[in-house]
Design an enzyme around this catalytic site. Structure first.
Site, PDB file in Angstrom:
ATOM      1  N   LYS A  44      13.231 -23.802 -24.888  1.00 14.48           N
ATOM      2  CA  LYS A  44      13.051 -24.615 -26.089  1.00 14.48           C
ATOM      3  C   LYS A  44      12.688 -23.761 -27.303  1.00 14.48           C
ATOM      4  O   LYS A  44      13.145 -24.041 -28.417  1.00 14.48           O
ATOM      5  CB  LYS A  44      11.982 -25.691 -25.867  1.00 14.48           C
ATOM      6  N   GLU A 229       6.885 -29.021 -29.062  1.00 18.80           N
ATOM      7  CA  GLU A 229       5.933 -29.752 -28.209  1.00 18.80           C
ATOM      8  C   GLU A 229       5.661 -31.164 -28.758  1.00 18.80           C
ATOM      9  O   GLU A 229       4.510 -31.597 -28.863  1.00 18.80           O
ATOM     10  CB  GLU A 229       4.613 -28.971 -28.082  1.00 18.80           C
TER      11      GLU A 229
END
Length: 735
Positions: A44, A229
């Site tokens: 990510k 996140e």
């Protein structure tokens, strides 16, 4: 909307090299809202950094028009470095940082719209506890009955829900007490021209909600917003993001609801679902290819997390192969767990199979580290402990930071209290009390009164003090005044050196002992850090040290096993991972056993721990726990029963797990009312006060029927939380 610039000579392929198809799809996604559901180890950070570089280098977006937010300084620094490496040039103008640091910058720029000045200071966790305690004492309450920590936790939750003191809901007497403490706590902050961590989010959200012109200015500036996140965002952060994306709607969020483990501090994984509802046209992209772990480790993680009923299904896969089976071991007690960890690490290192730094030992709560540390020390093996006293929590570091905070903001009474007689300069408790009293009478802060005394006997306030007190205060006031006079023309390092020289701090802290030398070495390290902020200035330096997290302090070049909690392990990875203490009441924690949402989060916490492992995963549970010298029987964690035996090595006691207490439940996941067990009628109730012959008075937190006995969780003032057998303990109920 962004207009893609065909004149840009850098090809998009430069920013897509090495990406898998799904990662490329995310990086090349069209303008508009995008939700990237990224499994652990799926790259990510790589996607986020390539997306930023793609926007700047290929789409022609100016860095000034991009906002990227994450949760730790370490992650932000890594992202910035990667972006510049991809671009081959500086990304100057890009606003990339943590939520709190980003809000801190906005608040300084827009302070004219707010009830504090731009030179505000940020109170750290210790400061927050101190003023909460003082607020409780100020309204005449007992801090033993109203714990500052628990009161502040409620205040923090209120702020994260964007609730000011005047809007705090009161339904019980305790609510009324918290509201009164909250009012005093917030007034103290404002009087000190200070903010706590939660205020950074609260006041920024307030600013954007109450000032449409300010909101529109930032919403127009940030053509693209990228969020790391996303599952860890709370209500305040979610509100900030929706406000800032209201104009361009180019919001790119990356998250994984399965890794949401911070509910206790306001994080809400439901924000992932809200995003899809709010941005009904959002593109949803799945990242399921894992680059970290072996397939067996991933299958183990999936077997645990698949039992969560509210999750979006995804299937993690890797090209790394099956790998070694998971080791599950049953130990007699937690000390035997620690010995097993030491022996396994020492054996693998001796055989040349691994380096000491390849290992991590994870646990649910910090208290579990004590026995581990003892085992490492006994074996003479080095280790690094994450979450112990941090560098910025050391006495000498807090002293120097307090000096700098006071110089930046003379109204910071909390910092003034810390340094006014450090090193000792004849300003004792009585003189300090006089300073506070006269400051109140004259409607001044203590810092401003000190500055007024700096001119000596000509000060109109001189005669309000005894001659000795006025002389000592004036002497310090002169130093203080000189530092403030030059603060804007000096770098943070130069200001720090002035303080050290003028106060004789080295002679005070370095007494020639090993401890004294270590303390001075810590100050040298702080000076080194301050030297990096020559261009950014004092505000930036103080913000950084105030907002540093445990993860930010992990040293990358230490070749020793890492001991850390599962919460702290989030975002990290290790070749070999031990997870210890896998017993019911520990993981899942006893507080979660009667709350479905909390139990789901405990399961996610174990999932996060498992997915930190690259090659070897070792899971340990014990039959007993040693609590204050008493052996108490405990059960294996219910989560272990969900791991297929086919994933475990031959030495794993799969049959023990299958025959253990969870087998007695038809559905090991469902949380059933204790009364449904039907074995006994419970005698004790939560909130009841009881007396134990050895530990004195305590409060019942929880009860349950187990093996034809009532097990009672009690918090004793003398020894803390204890789990006792009602049949054995002979508890007296306090009427």
């Amino acid at each position: 909307m962004t207009r893609y610039n065909p004149a840009v000579t850098i090809l998009s392929m430069d920013f897509l090299a090495g990406l898998n198809p799904q990662q490329k799809k995310a990086v090349q996604s069209d303008p508009g809202p995008v939700l990237v559901l990224a499994g652990p180890g799926s790259g990510k950070t790589r996607v986020l950094t390539h997306k930023i570089a793609y926007l700047i280098g290929f789409a022609g977006v100016k860095p000034y028009h991009i906002l990227a937010v994450t949760f730790t300084n370490k992650a932000a620094k890594e992202m910035k470095n990667r972006v510049e490496l991809l671009l081959g040039k500086s990304s100057r103008g890009l606003m990339l940082g943590t939520f709190h640091a980003t809000c801190a910058k906005i608040l300084r720029r827009e302070a004219e719209h707010l009830p504090f000045n731009a030179n505000y200071v940020i109170f750290d966790a210790d400061d927050q506890r101190k003023i909460t305690k003082q607020a409780i004492l100020d309204i005449g309450l007992d801090i033993k009955q109203y714990k500052p920590g628990s009161i502040h936790a409620v205040i923090s939750q209120a702020k994260n829900n964007l609730t000011f003191p005047e809007d705090f809901s009161v339904n019980t007497y305790r609510d009324e007490v918290i509201r009164r403490v909250y009012v005093r706590y917030q007034n103290y902050l404002l009087a000190s021209n200070a903010l706590d961590f939660d205020d950074l989010l609260l006041w920024t959200a307030f600013l954007l909600e109450e000032n449409p012109a300010v909101r529109d200015r930032y919403a127009r500036r940030f053509e693209h917003i990228l969020v790391d996140e996303f599952q860890d965002t709370n209500f305040a952060q979610y509100t900030l993001l929706t406000n800032l994306s209201v104009f361009h709607r180019n919001i790119f969020v990356v998250g994984d609801a399965d890794q949401s483990i911070y509910r206790w501090r306001g994080a809400d994984y439901q924000n992932v679902l809200r995003f899809e509802e709010y941005f009904s046209d959002a593109q949803v992209i799945m990242l399921e290819q894992n680059y970290r772990s072996t397939q067996i480790i991933l299958d183990t993680a999936m077997s645990v997390i698949d039992r969560n009923p509210t999750r979006k299904p995804k299937k993690l896969f890797t090209m790394r192969g099956k790998g070694q089976k998971v080791i599950l071991r049953e130990m007699y007690d937690d000390r035997e767990e620690a010995v097993y960890v030491i022996n396994t690490i020492a054996g693998m290192v001796a055989q040349g199979k691994a380096q000491p730094g390849d290992f991590a030992v994870m646990y649910r709560v910090n208290a579990q580290s004590r026995i581990l540390e003892e085992a490492f020390l006994t074996a003479g093996l080095p280790y690094r402990l994450v979450g112990a006293q941090r560098f910025y929590g050391r006495r000498e570091i807090k002293d120097l930071i307090a000096y700098l905070r006071l110089i930046r903001n003379p109204k910071d009474d909390l910092s003034l209290y810390r340094v006014i007689n450090t090193p000792p300069r004849g300003i004792g408790t009585k003189t300090l009390a006089s300073l506070k009293t006269i400051a109140l009478k004259t409607n001044m802060s203590m810092g401003d009164l000190l500055l007024a005394l700096a001119i000596g006997e000509e000060s109109p306030y001189w005669n309000m003090f005894s001659k000795r007190a006025a002389t000592n205060l004036s002497r310090f006031g002169r130093m203080f005044s000189l530092w403030i006079t030059h603060r804007d023309e000096l770098s943070p390092l130069e200001i720090m050196d002035s303080v050290l020289d003028d106060t004789g701090y080295r002679d005070y802290i370095d007494d020639g002992t090993d401890e004294g030398k270590d303390r001075w070495d810590n100050i040298i390290e702080l000076r080194r850090l301050a030297g990096e902020y020559r261009e950014q200035g004092l505000d930036a330096f103080l913000e950084t040290v105030a907002l540093v997290s445990d993860q930010d302090t992990i040293e990358d070049d230490v070749n020793a096993p890492t001991l850390l909690t599962l919460h702290t392990a989030k975002g990290l990875e290790f070749s070999n991972v031990f997870i210890i203490g896998l017993n019911d009441g520990i993981l899942p924690h006893s507080r979660s056993l009667e709350d479905q949402e909390e139990l789901e989060e405990e399961r996610r916490l174990l999932y996060v721990g498992i997915t930190r492992a690259k090659n070897l995963l070792v899971l340990l549970y014990s039959l007993n726990r040693n609590v204050f010298g008493y052996i108490e029987p405990v059960e294996p964690s219910r989560f272990l029963a969900d791991i297929p035996i086919t994933l475990l090595d031959e030495g794993s006691p799969g049959f023990v797990i299958q025959q253990s207490a969870f087998k007695r439940r038809e559905d090991k996941w469902d949380v059933k009312p204790l009364s449904s067990v039907g074995l006994l009628e419970k005698k004790y109730k939560p909130g009841m006060h009881v007396v134990h012959a050895q530990w004195g008075e305590g409060v019942v937190l929880n009860t349950r029927i187990q093996d034809e006995d009532e097990i009672v969780d009690i918090f004793f003032e003398s020894v803390g939380l204890k789990k006792v057998s009602a049949a054995v303990a002979k508890l007296d109920i306090r009427k």
